[in-house]
Design a protein around this motif. Structure first.
Motif, short mmCIF file in Angstrom:
data_model
loop_
_atom_site.label_atom_id
_atom_site.label_comp_id
_atom_site.label_asym_id
_atom_site.label_seq_id
_atom_site.Cartn_x
_atom_site.Cartn_y
_atom_site.Cartn_z
N THR A 58 0.83 -1.07 0.14
CA THR A 58 -0.21 -0.06 -0.07
C THR A 58 0.59 1.42 0.30
N ALA A 59 2.28 1.53 0.17
CA ALA A 59 3.39 2.32 0.35
C ALA A 59 3.45 3.04 -1.00
N LEU A 60 3.47 1.77 -1.99
CA LEU A 60 3.07 2.02 -3.95
C LEU A 60 2.36 2.92 -3.99
N HIS A 61 2.35 4.38 -3.67
CA HIS A 61 1.53 5.67 -4.50
C HIS A 61 1.51 5.76 -5.91
N TYR A 62 1.96 5.44 -6.67
CA TYR A 62 2.84 5.39 -8.43
C TYR A 62 2.42 4.42 -8.72
N LEU A 63 2.08 3.45 -8.15
CA LEU A 63 1.23 1.83 -8.84
C LEU A 63 -0.31 2.57 -9.67
N GLN A 64 -0.22 1.70 -11.18
CA GLN A 64 -1.36 2.24 -11.76
C GLN A 64 -1.62 0.96 -12.17
N TYR A 65 -0.81 0.03 -12.38
CA TYR A 65 -1.24 -1.07 -13.25
C TYR A 65 -0.64 -2.43 -11.94
N VAL A 66 -1.82 -3.33 -12.05
CA VAL A 66 -0.97 -4.23 -10.69
C VAL A 66 -1.94 -6.04 -11.79
N ASN A 67 -1.04 -6.81 -11.51
CA ASN A 67 -1.82 -8.11 -12.20
C ASN A 67 -1.25 -9.13 -10.97
N PHE A 68 -2.94 -9.47 -10.39
CA PHE A 68 -2.04 -10.37 -9.84
C PHE A 68 -2.63 -11.82 -10.19
N SER A 69 -3.05 -11.94 -11.19
CA SER A 69 -4.10 -13.30 -11.59
C SER A 69 -2.97 -14.14 -12.14
N HIS A 70 -3.94 -15.44 -11.74
CA HIS A 70 -3.20 -17.07 -12.22
C HIS A 70 -2.06 -17.38 -11.50
N ASN A 71 -2.92 -17.07 -9.76
CA ASN A 71 -1.72 -17.54 -8.94
C ASN A 71 -2.69 -18.39 -7.50
N ASN A 72 -2.76 -18.53 -7.08
CA ASN A 72 -3.14 -18.91 -5.31
C ASN A 72 -3.15 -18.13 -4.45
N LEU A 73 -3.19 -17.20 -4.54
CA LEU A 73 -3.25 -16.07 -3.66
C LEU A 73 -4.99 -15.75 -3.31
N GLN A 74 -5.23 -14.94 -2.13
CA GLN A 74 -6.40 -15.24 -1.28
C GLN A 74 -6.40 -14.66 -0.18
N GLY A 75 -7.47 -13.97 0.32
CA GLY A 75 -7.58 -12.99 1.32
C GLY A 75 -7.90 -11.55 0.68
N TYR A 76 -8.49 -10.40 1.20
CA TYR A 76 -8.62 -9.68 0.85
C TYR A 76 -7.95 -8.13 0.04
N ILE A 77 -8.27 -7.61 -1.03
CA ILE A 77 -6.95 -7.06 -1.57
C ILE A 77 -6.77 -5.62 -0.48
N PRO A 78 -6.08 -4.98 0.13
CA PRO A 78 -5.84 -3.97 0.67
C PRO A 78 -7.24 -2.45 0.54
#
Length: 123
Positions: A58-78
């Motif tokens: 959440t400290a990445l203040h310039y982030l404009q594009y994120v791709n977490f697809s096709h992994n085994n991630l779970q939980g809530y997006i911050p």
């Protein structure tokens, strides 16, 4: 590439784009990635990552594009930092940011507001 995401990537503080997609990385997303404070694009898709999104991202203040697809991630997006603004942009069709979470078990909460007409594309 296989194994875990190298911790030393967090030392690349001026990096603008990080694409680690299409590897066989396993384990969790390294919290040290939150040290890359100039990061605008983060693609971790098509790996075998597990766990949740570290709060440090959440400290990445310039982030404009994120791709977490096709992994085994779970939980809530911050809901802090840029992740909070991503949610607003998704809900109101603002085309300034993209977040891909397909084929994961990530979830987000939609804030309750009167007359809220959200739009979410689950493609």
């Amino acid at each position: 590439m296989t194994g875990t995401i190298p911790t030393m990537l967090g030392n690349l503080r001026d990096l603008k784009s990080l694409n680690l997609s299409g590897n066989s990385f396993s384990g969790g997303i390294r919290s040290s990635l939150g040290n890359i404070t100039q990061l605008e694009s983060l693609d971790l898709s098509l790996n075998q990552l597990s766990g949740s999104i570290p709060q440090e991202l959440t400290a990445l203040h310039y982030l404009q594009y994120v791709n977490f697809s096709h992994n085994n991630l779970q939980g809530y997006i911050p809901r802090e930092g840029q992740f909070h603004t991503f949610l607003g942009r998704i809900l109101f069709r603002r085309k300034l940011a993209v977040v891909w979470i397909a084929s994961t078990r990530l979830r987000f909460t939609i804030p309750r507001r009167r007359n809220l007409r959200p739009w979410v594309d689950y493609a």
